[in-house]
Scaffold this motif. Sequence first.
Motif, PDB file in Angstrom:
ATOM      1  N   UNK A 226      -6.747 -27.079 -26.504  1.00 36.45           N
ATOM      2  CA  UNK A 226      -6.510 -26.251 -25.332  1.00 36.45           C
ATOM      3  C   UNK A 226      -5.508 -26.956 -24.414  1.00 36.45           C
ATOM      4  N   UNK A 227      -4.979 -26.215 -23.468  1.00 34.67           N
ATOM      5  CA  UNK A 227      -3.916 -26.717 -22.593  1.00 34.67           C
ATOM      6  C   UNK A 227      -4.354 -27.933 -21.778  1.00 34.67           C
ATOM      7  N   UNK A 228      -5.601 -27.963 -21.342  1.00 32.23           N
ATOM      8  CA  UNK A 228      -6.089 -29.101 -20.564  1.00 32.23           C
ATOM      9  C   UNK A 228      -6.080 -30.390 -21.396  1.00 32.23           C
ATOM     10  N   UNK A 229      -6.498 -30.301 -22.643  1.00 29.82           N
ATOM     11  CA  UNK A 229      -6.501 -31.481 -23.497  1.00 29.82           C
ATOM     12  C   UNK A 229      -5.083 -31.932 -23.812  1.00 29.82           C
ATOM     13  N   UNK A 230      -4.194 -30.998 -24.023  1.00 29.34           N
ATOM     14  CA  UNK A 230      -2.783 -31.339 -24.246  1.00 29.34           C
ATOM     15  C   UNK A 230      -2.228 -32.074 -23.038  1.00 29.34           C
ATOM     16  N   UNK A 231      -2.555 -31.617 -21.835  1.00 34.58           N
ATOM     17  CA  UNK A 231      -2.102 -32.293 -20.616  1.00 34.58           C
ATOM     18  C   UNK A 231      -2.656 -33.710 -20.534  1.00 34.58           C
ATOM     19  N   UNK A 232      -3.902 -33.903 -20.941  1.00 38.71           N
ATOM     20  CA  UNK A 232      -4.498 -35.242 -20.931  1.00 38.71           C
ATOM     21  C   UNK A 232      -3.795 -36.162 -21.935  1.00 38.71           C
ATOM     22  N   UNK A 233      -3.447 -35.632 -23.089  1.00 42.38           N
ATOM     23  CA  UNK A 233      -2.714 -36.424 -24.084  1.00 42.38           C
ATOM     24  C   UNK A 233      -1.347 -36.805 -23.523  1.00 42.38           C
ATOM     25  N   UNK A 234      -0.686 -35.882 -22.871  1.00 43.73           N
ATOM     26  CA  UNK A 234       0.616 -36.195 -22.262  1.00 43.73           C
ATOM     27  C   UNK A 234       0.471 -37.266 -21.189  1.00 43.73           C
ATOM     28  N   UNK A 235      -0.622 -37.220 -20.426  1.00 47.35           N
ATOM     29  CA  UNK A 235      -0.887 -38.263 -19.439  1.00 47.35           C
ATOM     30  C   UNK A 235      -1.079 -39.620 -20.120  1.00 47.35           C
ATOM     31  N   UNK A 236      -1.759 -39.626 -21.258  1.00 42.48           N
ATOM     32  CA  UNK A 236      -1.959 -40.869 -22.007  1.00 42.48           C
ATOM     33  C   UNK A 236      -0.624 -41.412 -22.517  1.00 42.48           C
ATOM     34  N   UNK A 237       0.242 -40.527 -22.975  1.00 41.88           N
ATOM     35  CA  UNK A 237       1.576 -40.939 -23.434  1.00 41.88           C
ATOM     36  C   UNK A 237       2.339 -41.593 -22.287  1.00 41.88           C
ATOM     37  N   UNK A 238       2.331 -40.939 -21.137  1.00 37.66           N
ATOM     38  CA  UNK A 238       3.048 -41.458 -19.974  1.00 37.66           C
ATOM     39  C   UNK A 238       2.421 -42.734 -19.427  1.00 37.66           C
ATOM     40  N   UNK A 239       1.103 -42.876 -19.564  1.00 40.88           N
ATOM     41  CA  UNK A 239       0.403 -44.009 -18.988  1.00 40.88           C
ATOM     42  C   UNK A 239       0.300 -45.227 -19.880  1.00 40.88           C
ATOM     43  N   UNK A 240       0.729 -45.118 -21.122  1.00 43.56           N
ATOM     44  CA  UNK A 240       0.636 -46.253 -22.033  1.00 43.56           C
ATOM     45  C   UNK A 240       1.563 -47.373 -21.545  1.00 43.56           C
ATOM     46  N   UNK A 241       1.002 -48.557 -21.265  1.00 36.79           N
ATOM     47  CA  UNK A 241       1.820 -49.634 -20.697  1.00 36.79           C
ATOM     48  C   UNK A 241       2.881 -50.191 -21.644  1.00 36.79           C
ATOM     49  N   UNK A 242       2.723 -49.984 -22.935  1.00 34.67           N
ATOM     50  CA  UNK A 242       3.703 -50.496 -23.890  1.00 34.67           C
ATOM     51  C   UNK A 242       4.495 -49.381 -24.574  1.00 34.67           C
ATOM     52  N   UNK A 243       4.294 -48.151 -24.125  1.00 29.98           N
ATOM     53  CA  UNK A 243       4.966 -46.980 -24.710  1.00 29.98           C
ATOM     54  C   UNK A 243       4.707 -46.877 -26.207  1.00 29.98           C
ATOM     55  N   UNK A 244       3.470 -47.203 -26.606  1.00 32.61           N
ATOM     56  CA  UNK A 244       3.108 -47.160 -28.027  1.00 32.61           C
ATOM     57  C   UNK A 244       2.745 -45.759 -28.509  1.00 32.61           C
ATOM     58  N   UNK A 245       2.483 -44.845 -27.573  1.00 30.87           N
ATOM     59  CA  UNK A 245       2.087 -43.492 -27.959  1.00 30.87           C
ATOM     60  C   UNK A 245       3.301 -42.583 -27.809  1.00 30.87           C
ATOM     61  N   UNK A 246       3.525 -41.771 -28.804  1.00 29.53           N
ATOM     62  CA  UNK A 246       4.648 -40.846 -28.738  1.00 29.53           C
ATOM     63  C   UNK A 246       4.255 -39.482 -29.294  1.00 29.53           C
TER      64      UNK A 246
END
Length: 68
Positions: A45-65
């Motif tokens: 759902x859209x809320x979970x997608x937004x949370x994943x995008x937040x995780x991508x942006x918040x990763x301190x080493x940019x390991x998530x893409x």
Amino acid sequence: MKNVKVDKEKCIGCGACVGLVDEVFEFGDDDLAQVKDGVNFSNMDEDLIDEVKDAIEGCPTEAISEEK
């Protein structure tokens, strides 16, 4: 969003993504983050997608893409 991946070469295992979106991310046997088996991004759902995008942006080493 089609898929998301964790680059094990960049991941330091800080757990930010796991703490934010434990429905999607978990720690592997190597104590590094990974995407859970069987996660189907096309059915999120859209809320979970937004949370994943937040995780991508918040990763301190940019390991998530996001793969498109």
